[in-house]
Scaffold this motif. Structure first.
Motif, PDB file in Angstrom:
ATOM      1  N   UNK A  87       4.176   3.368  10.813  1.00  0.00           N
ATOM      2  CA  UNK A  87       4.624   3.668   9.448  1.00  0.00           C
ATOM      3  C   UNK A  87       5.653   2.608   9.082  1.00  0.00           C
ATOM      4  N   UNK A  88       5.594   2.111   7.863  1.00  0.00           N
ATOM      5  CA  UNK A  88       6.562   1.093   7.419  1.00  0.00           C
ATOM      6  C   UNK A  88       7.946   1.740   7.364  1.00  0.00           C
ATOM      7  N   UNK A  89       8.962   1.015   7.905  1.00  0.00           N
ATOM      8  CA  UNK A  89      10.249   1.687   8.159  1.00  0.00           C
ATOM      9  C   UNK A  89      10.988   2.174   6.904  1.00  0.00           C
ATOM     10  N   UNK A  90      10.988   1.390   5.808  1.00  0.00           N
ATOM     11  CA  UNK A  90      11.699   1.836   4.606  1.00  0.00           C
ATOM     12  C   UNK A  90      10.713   2.007   3.471  1.00  0.00           C
ATOM     13  N   UNK A  91      10.620   3.221   2.953  1.00  0.00           N
ATOM     14  CA  UNK A  91       9.624   3.541   1.925  1.00  0.00           C
ATOM     15  C   UNK A  91       9.764   2.669   0.680  1.00  0.00           C
ATOM     16  N   UNK A  92      11.009   2.346   0.333  1.00  0.00           N
ATOM     17  CA  UNK A  92      11.218   1.613  -0.918  1.00  0.00           C
ATOM     18  C   UNK A  92      11.307   0.103  -0.716  1.00  0.00           C
ATOM     19  N   UNK A  93      11.162  -0.351   0.529  1.00  0.00           N
ATOM     20  CA  UNK A  93      11.251  -1.794   0.785  1.00  0.00           C
ATOM     21  C   UNK A  93       9.930  -2.313   1.352  1.00  0.00           C
ATOM     22  N   UNK A 109       4.881  -7.421   1.796  1.00  0.00           N
ATOM     23  CA  UNK A 109       3.953  -6.575   1.024  1.00  0.00           C
ATOM     24  C   UNK A 109       4.468  -5.139   0.996  1.00  0.00           C
ATOM     25  N   UNK A 110       4.134  -4.421  -0.062  1.00  0.00           N
ATOM     26  CA  UNK A 110       4.583  -3.034  -0.167  1.00  0.00           C
ATOM     27  C   UNK A 110       3.517  -2.087   0.369  1.00  0.00           C
ATOM     28  N   UNK A 111       3.937  -1.062   1.083  1.00  0.00           N
ATOM     29  CA  UNK A 111       2.993  -0.092   1.608  1.00  0.00           C
ATOM     30  C   UNK A 111       3.698   0.896   2.513  1.00  0.00           C
ATOM     31  N   UNK A 112       2.970   1.962   2.879  1.00  0.00           N
ATOM     32  CA  UNK A 112       3.546   2.983   3.760  1.00  0.00           C
ATOM     33  C   UNK A 112       3.082   2.825   5.196  1.00  0.00           C
ATOM     34  N   UNK A 113       1.843   2.244   5.334  1.00  0.00           N
ATOM     35  CA  UNK A 113       1.255   2.210   6.669  1.00  0.00           C
ATOM     36  C   UNK A 113       0.764   0.789   6.981  1.00  0.00           C
TER      37      UNK A 113
END
Ligand SMILES: Nc1ncnc2c1ncn2[C@@H]1O[C@H](COP(=O)(O)OP(=O)(O)OP(=O)(O)O)[C@@H](O)[C@H]1O
Ligand SMILES: [Mg+2]
Length: 416
Positions: free
Chosen positions: A94-100, A147-151
Motif C-alpha cells: 500500500x502506498x505509504x501516504x494517501x495524499x502524496x 505517480x498518485x495511487x493507493x496500491x
C-alpha cells in the motif's frame, strides 16, 4: 549521469578469460586495454580448478594492465553455469501516504516484498530485476515514483545461484588483487553490449554460445522475463567432430574454426580437407560436407533447445525481434540460416557495440560478454539500481549496502 573514470569487466569463460579496461567521460566509453588468456580451470562455465583459474585470471589482468598502462583494482565480473536458476515473482504494497505520490521508500518496500521468496540455504540471490510496476491497476509503468495511487505492484525477475561456485569465482578474482564491483549474470551483461532498446521492447531472445555453455536471456516489453544457462557450447561441437571424423580434439577444434560451417548446403560436393597425420596414422582426406553435417546436427539441436526455452517463457510467437546470437560460436558461417530455419524467426549475429577504441580487438561476438560487463551500470540509462538490484555479496550485509545505494539513487531521481 554516467559514471566517470576507469572501469573494467572480466569475463571468466570456459575457453578464455578476457579483461577489458575502459575509460568513461560521461559521454561514452573508450576501451583502453584488453587482456585475453586461455582458460583451463572451468568446466561448463563453473570453476573446477582454483589454481588454474587464478593463473588464467592473473595472465589476463596483467595483459590488460600492460596494454592500458593502468592498474585494475575493481571490475564487474560475469557468472554463469547450470547452477543458475531464475524465476518471476510479484510484490505488492500500500502506498505509504494517501495524499502524496509514490516515493522511493514505497518502491524499496515493493521490491523487498517481491524479494521475499524462500531461498534454499545453498543458494543466494544474484539479481532482482523489476520488470514493470502497476499503480492502482495501471500496468506497464517503468518509473512509479511521483505517480498518485493507493496500491503499488511490481513484477520482478529473480536470479539465484549456488553459494559455492559464486564464492569460488569471487575468491579467484580477489586473489589476483581485484575487487568484484558487481557480479553479473553473463547473458544480462551480453545483452548490454548487443541488444537495442527496440529489440527489448519488441521481444527478443539472446543466446551467447560460448565454449562450455549457451547463456540465454529473453526480453519482452523492455524487460527480461526469462534467463537460462544450457550446458552446450562450441566445445561439444569439437567433441562431435573428434568422434565423427576420428581425430584428436585439437585437430577437430582446428578443423571447425578453419573449415567448419553450420549449413552443409554452403559446401560444394567433393570439397575435401587434408587432415594432418597424428600418431601412427597417415594424413587423410575428410569431406567438408561431412564436417558441416556434424556441426549442423549439434547446432540444430541447440536451436531446438532455444525453442524449448521460448516455450518455457510462454513467449511463442511473441518475439518479433527474433534471435540474436553472440559468443565465439556465432562466428560459424551459416549459423544464422540454420537458426532461422529451426526457430522460424529473424536471426542476427550480435557484435558488441557501445564502446569506442580497440574495435578490431573487442568487435568479435566472443567479446560481447566482456564488453557488456564493462558497460554494466555506466550507460546514461544505467541508473540500473532503480530497475535492477544486484544482490551478490560476500558479507551478510550486502543487501543493506546495495539497498542503501538504490535508495540514494532513487532519492536523486525524486529530486530531479
Ligand atoms: N571462427 C569460429 N568458428 C567456429 N567456432 C569458433 C570460432 N571462433 C571461436 N569459436 C568457438 O567459440 C568457442 C569459444 O567461445 P567464447 O570465447 O565465447 O567462449 P567462453 O566465453 O570462453 O566460454 P563460456 O561462455 O561457455 O564459458 C569455442 O568453442 C571456439 O571453438
Ligand atoms: Mg562466454
Amino acid at each position: 549521469m554516467a559514471r566517470e573514470g576507469l572501469i573494467a569487466g572480466i569475463d571468466v569463460g570456459t575457453t578464455k578469460v578476457a579483461t577489458i579496461v575502459g575509460r568513461t567521460d560521461g559521454a561514452g566509453v573508450q576501451v583502453v586495454g584488453v587482456g585475453v588468456a586461455p582458460s583451463n580451470g572451468l568446466r561448463k562455465g563453473v570453476v573446477v580448478n582454483l589454481d588454474e583459474t587464478v593463473r588464467s585470471l592473473r595472465d589476463s589482468v596483467r595483459l590488460a594492465e600492460r596494454s592500458s598502462g593502468l592498474r585494475v583494482r575493481e571490475a564487474n565480473v560475469g557468472i554463469t553455469g547450470t547452477h543458475i536458476q531464475s524465476l518471476n515473482n510479484k510484490g505488492l504494497v500500500a502506498v505509504s501516504h494517501r495524499d502524496k505520490p509514490v516515493n522511493a521508500n514505497d518502491v524499496q518496500r515493493v521490491l523487498e516484498s517481491a524479494r521475499s521468496i524462500a531461498v534454499p540455504q545453498d543458494k543466494q540471490m544474484l539479481h532482482l530485476i523489476p520488470r514493470g510496476y502497476t499503480v492502482d491497476g495501471h500496468r506497464g509503468i517503468t518509473e512509479p515514483v511521483g505517480m498518485h495511487g493507493f496500491r503499488l505492484d511490481v513484477e520482478a525477475h529473480i536470479i539465484l545461484g549456488e553459494v559455492r561456485p559464486i564464492e569460488n569465482l569471487v575468491k579467484c578474482v580477489q586473489s589476483v588483487g581485484v575487487e568484484v564491483r558487481s557480479l553479473v549474470l553473463e547473458p544480462l551483461a551480453t545483452a548490454e553490449a548487443t541488444l537495442t532498446t527496440d529489440e527489448r521492447e519488441m521481444g527478443v531472445i539472446l543466446a551467447d554460445i560460448g565454449g562450455g555453455t549457451t547463456d540465454v536471456a529473453i526480453f519482452r516489453d523492455g524487460g527480461v522475463c526469462h534467463t537460462a544457462v544450457l550446458p552446450v557450447g562450441g566445445n561439444l561441437l569439437s567433441n562431435d567432430i573428434s568422434v565423427g571424423l576420428h581425430c584428436p580434439l585439437n585437430a577437430a577444434e582446428e578443423l571447425k574454426i578453419k573449415w567448419g560451417v553450420a549449413d552443409p548446403e554452403m559446401i560444394k560436393a567433393h570439397d575435401d580437407i587434408v587432415l594432418p597425420s597424428f600418431g601412427a596414422e597417415q594424413t587423410r582426406k575428410v569431406s567438408r560436407v561431412d564436417l558441416a553435417e556434424i556441426i549442423n546436427a549439434r547446432i540444430s539441436e541447440l536451436m531446438e533447445m532455444l525453442d524449448t526455452e521460448v516455450q518455457r517463457a510462454g513467449c511463442q510467437g511473441l518475439l518479433s525481434a527474433g534471435l540474436v546470437i553472440s559468443g565465439g560460436t556465432a562466428n560459424l558461417p551459416g549459423i544464422e540460416a540454420v537458426a532461422a530455419d529451426v526457430l522460424k524467426m529473424p536471426v542476427r549475429v550480435g557484435e558488441p557495440r557501445g564502446v569506442q577504441g580497440l574495435a578490431d580487438t573487442v568487435g568479435n561476438p566472443a567479446f560481447a560478454t566482456g564488453v557488456g560487463l564493462l558497460l554494466w551500470n555506466v550507460q546514461p540509462e544505467g541508473d540500473k539500481e532503480t530497475r535492477m538490484i544486484n544482490h551478490w555479496s560476500h558479507s551478510g550485509s550486502a543487501w543493506e549496502r546495495l539497498a542503501r545505494r538504490a535508495r540514494w539513487r532513487l532519492k536523486e531521481l525524486v529530486r530531479r
